[in-house]
Structures are given as C-alpha cells and as structure tokens.
Design a protein around this motif. Sequence first.
Motif, PDB file in Angstrom:
ATOM      1  N   HIS A 106       0.817  -1.220   0.000  1.00 46.06           N
ATOM      2  CA  HIS A 106       0.000   0.000   0.000  1.00 46.06           C
ATOM      3  C   HIS A 106       0.854   1.275   0.000  1.00 46.06           C
ATOM      4  O   HIS A 106       2.062   1.232   0.191  1.00 46.06           O
ATOM      5  N   GLY A 107       0.189   2.391  -0.248  1.00 46.91           N
ATOM      6  CA  GLY A 107       0.882   3.672  -0.316  1.00 46.91           C
ATOM      7  C   GLY A 107       0.302   4.678   0.646  1.00 46.91           C
ATOM      8  O   GLY A 107      -0.729   4.447   1.282  1.00 46.91           O
ATOM      9  N   LYS A 108       0.970   5.812   0.727  1.00 44.05           N
ATOM     10  CA  LYS A 108       0.585   6.879   1.658  1.00 44.05           C
ATOM     11  C   LYS A 108      -0.864   7.321   1.446  1.00 44.05           C
ATOM     12  O   LYS A 108      -1.576   7.642   2.391  1.00 44.05           O
ATOM     13  N   GLU A 109      -1.303   7.332   0.190  1.00 43.33           N
ATOM     14  CA  GLU A 109      -2.628   7.848  -0.135  1.00 43.33           C
ATOM     15  C   GLU A 109      -3.727   6.781  -0.100  1.00 43.33           C
ATOM     16  O   GLU A 109      -4.905   7.097  -0.300  1.00 43.33           O
ATOM     17  N   THR A 110      -3.374   5.505   0.163  1.00 43.15           N
ATOM     18  CA  THR A 110      -4.385   4.450   0.204  1.00 43.15           C
ATOM     19  C   THR A 110      -5.312   4.689   1.390  1.00 43.15           C
ATOM     20  O   THR A 110      -4.842   4.811   2.524  1.00 43.15           O
ATOM     21  N   ASN A 131       4.350   6.637  -2.268  1.00 45.78           N
ATOM     22  CA  ASN A 131       3.067   6.552  -2.966  1.00 45.78           C
ATOM     23  C   ASN A 131       2.792   5.133  -3.436  1.00 45.78           C
ATOM     24  O   ASN A 131       3.717   4.346  -3.642  1.00 45.78           O
ATOM     25  N   ASP A 132       1.504   4.844  -3.592  1.00 34.48           N
ATOM     26  CA  ASP A 132       1.112   3.516  -4.039  1.00 34.48           C
ATOM     27  C   ASP A 132       1.524   3.312  -5.491  1.00 34.48           C
ATOM     28  O   ASP A 132       1.564   4.258  -6.278  1.00 34.48           O
ATOM     29  N   VAL A 133       1.842   2.075  -5.808  1.00 38.17           N
ATOM     30  CA  VAL A 133       2.143   1.676  -7.171  1.00 38.17           C
ATOM     31  C   VAL A 133       1.153   0.578  -7.510  1.00 38.17           C
ATOM     32  O   VAL A 133       0.972  -0.363  -6.723  1.00 38.17           O
ATOM     33  N   ALA A 134       0.510   0.675  -8.663  1.00 37.73           N
ATOM     34  CA  ALA A 134      -0.517  -0.293  -9.051  1.00 37.73           C
ATOM     35  C   ALA A 134       0.043  -1.715  -9.024  1.00 37.73           C
ATOM     36  O   ALA A 134       1.227  -1.948  -9.304  1.00 37.73           O
ATOM     37  N   TYR A 140       1.376   1.962   5.451  1.00 36.96           N
ATOM     38  CA  TYR A 140       2.368   2.300   4.416  1.00 36.96           C
ATOM     39  C   TYR A 140       3.721   2.625   5.050  1.00 36.96           C
ATOM     40  O   TYR A 140       4.774   2.227   4.545  1.00 36.96           O
ATOM     41  N   ALA A 141       3.720   3.368   6.171  1.00 38.12           N
ATOM     42  CA  ALA A 141       4.974   3.767   6.822  1.00 38.12           C
ATOM     43  C   ALA A 141       5.604   2.578   7.543  1.00 38.12           C
ATOM     44  O   ALA A 141       6.822   2.371   7.460  1.00 38.12           O
ATOM     45  N   TYR A 142       4.773   1.798   8.226  1.00 38.74           N
ATOM     46  CA  TYR A 142       5.295   0.662   8.988  1.00 38.74           C
ATOM     47  C   TYR A 142       5.941  -0.364   8.053  1.00 38.74           C
ATOM     48  O   TYR A 142       7.061  -0.830   8.307  1.00 38.74           O
ATOM     49  N   THR A 143       5.243  -0.731   6.989  1.00 41.22           N
ATOM     50  CA  THR A 143       5.782  -1.766   6.102  1.00 41.22           C
ATOM     51  C   THR A 143       7.037  -1.284   5.380  1.00 41.22           C
ATOM     52  O   THR A 143       7.932  -2.079   5.098  1.00 41.22           O
ATOM     53  N   ARG A 144       7.139  -0.002   5.111  1.00 41.90           N
ATOM     54  CA  ARG A 144       8.361   0.521   4.493  1.00 41.90           C
ATOM     55  C   ARG A 144       9.536   0.467   5.470  1.00 41.90           C
ATOM     56  O   ARG A 144      10.657   0.158   5.085  1.00 41.90           O
ATOM     57  N   GLU A 145       9.272   0.761   6.732  1.00 37.24           N
ATOM     58  CA  GLU A 145      10.339   0.666   7.732  1.00 37.24           C
ATOM     59  C   GLU A 145      10.829  -0.775   7.852  1.00 37.24           C
ATOM     60  O   GLU A 145      12.040  -1.031   7.880  1.00 37.24           O
ATOM     61  N   ILE A 146       9.893  -1.711   7.921  1.00 41.79           N
ATOM     62  CA  ILE A 146      10.274  -3.126   8.020  1.00 41.79           C
ATOM     63  C   ILE A 146      10.988  -3.565   6.735  1.00 41.79           C
ATOM     64  O   ILE A 146      12.010  -4.261   6.796  1.00 41.79           O
TER      65      ILE A 146
END
Length: 194
Positions: free
Chosen positions: A9-13, A55-58, A26-32
């Motif tokens: 997911h992305g910031k805007e989801t 941001n989300d990517v399709a 979005y922030a948690y999964t990016r940190e992990i």
Amino acid sequence: MKILIDNGHGKETPGKCSPDGRLKEYAYTREIADRVVTGLQNEGIDAQRIVPGENDVALFERVRRVNAFGKDAILVSIHCNAMGNGAEWMSASGWSVFVGVNASMNSKRLARQLAQVALNRKVKVRRPSPQKLYWTANFYICQKTNCPAVLVENFFQDNKEDVEFLLSEEGKQCVTNILLEGITNYLKEYQRNM
C-alpha cells in the motif's frame, strides 16, 4: 537469487491504519522492508525494495517490476492485517503468511520457512489447520509473479495489543527477524535441493 521486497500500500491508500492513527501501514511496512533489505545485504544477499517511494504503485506495475527479474528471484510482500474497517479496535490477532492459489512448490516452501521461524519465536501464527502453516488466497501479487511469492500479514493494525507490539522496538525487530531468518532458511534449502 534476487530477493524482492514489496511494502504493501501507499501513503494515499484510504484506511490502512490503526483506529487511533498511530500505526500507518504504508509507513510501517516501508520501515520493516528497509530493515529486511539492509539485513539481507549485510549478509551478502542481493535484495531490494520494488516500491522505493511512499506513494502507491498499481499491482500490475509491481508485478511487472518483479517479473523483469525472471524466475531467479523471490518476492515477499509485507503487510499488516485488519479485521474491521479501521474505525474500532477488534479482537483478531497474530501473524500469518499467504501463497497464491496457483502457488509453486517453492512459494509453499518459502511460506513454511517463514511460518516455522515465527513459531520458533513463540509468535501466534494464524493458520488454516494445525498441519498447514500458510493460507492460500487469490492475491494478485502472488498469482501473477513468475517467481516464488508470498504475502505476510504482520499482526493486526486494529488490535490494540498487536499495535503496541508492532510499534515497539521489540515488535519491529521480531517482525524483521522472522522475515530475515525465513528468507535465509529458504535460500539454504533451495541451494541444498539444486
């Protein structure tokens, strides 16, 4: 073997956060994802995120990026689970891993390795039966990739106790270690079977 890490997911989801707004998926999964990639690279393993931005990517674009690496790769898509709509706290808890309905034996091996590490670390692993360590689902990213692929749901973002754990350094390290150890165990098993 290229290890590809997808942060869900992305910031805007819309939604995708704890009811109190403290945990944003979005922030948690990016940190992990960053921790996992760094940990793998420190072990000399070729790893990268497929969605470096916030941001989300399709999904079709994520799959295209993964498939560009061919079959000599594995994909781990990192998420946090939810039982409700994000407005209230729920009771479901625990960690789980999914493969696609068309999953290869290697996808299933990867899922088993990850789940076994979680069990060894005394984590509550949600599973369809005591004998089966992973779930099967029609997740696009697992279905459409050419390489072995799994999707992990790291506890529940709408369970108060799970959120406290996820946001703690102990929880972040636990989730990171499950992924690091599960991936490296899979790679060892894969090399033995070559």
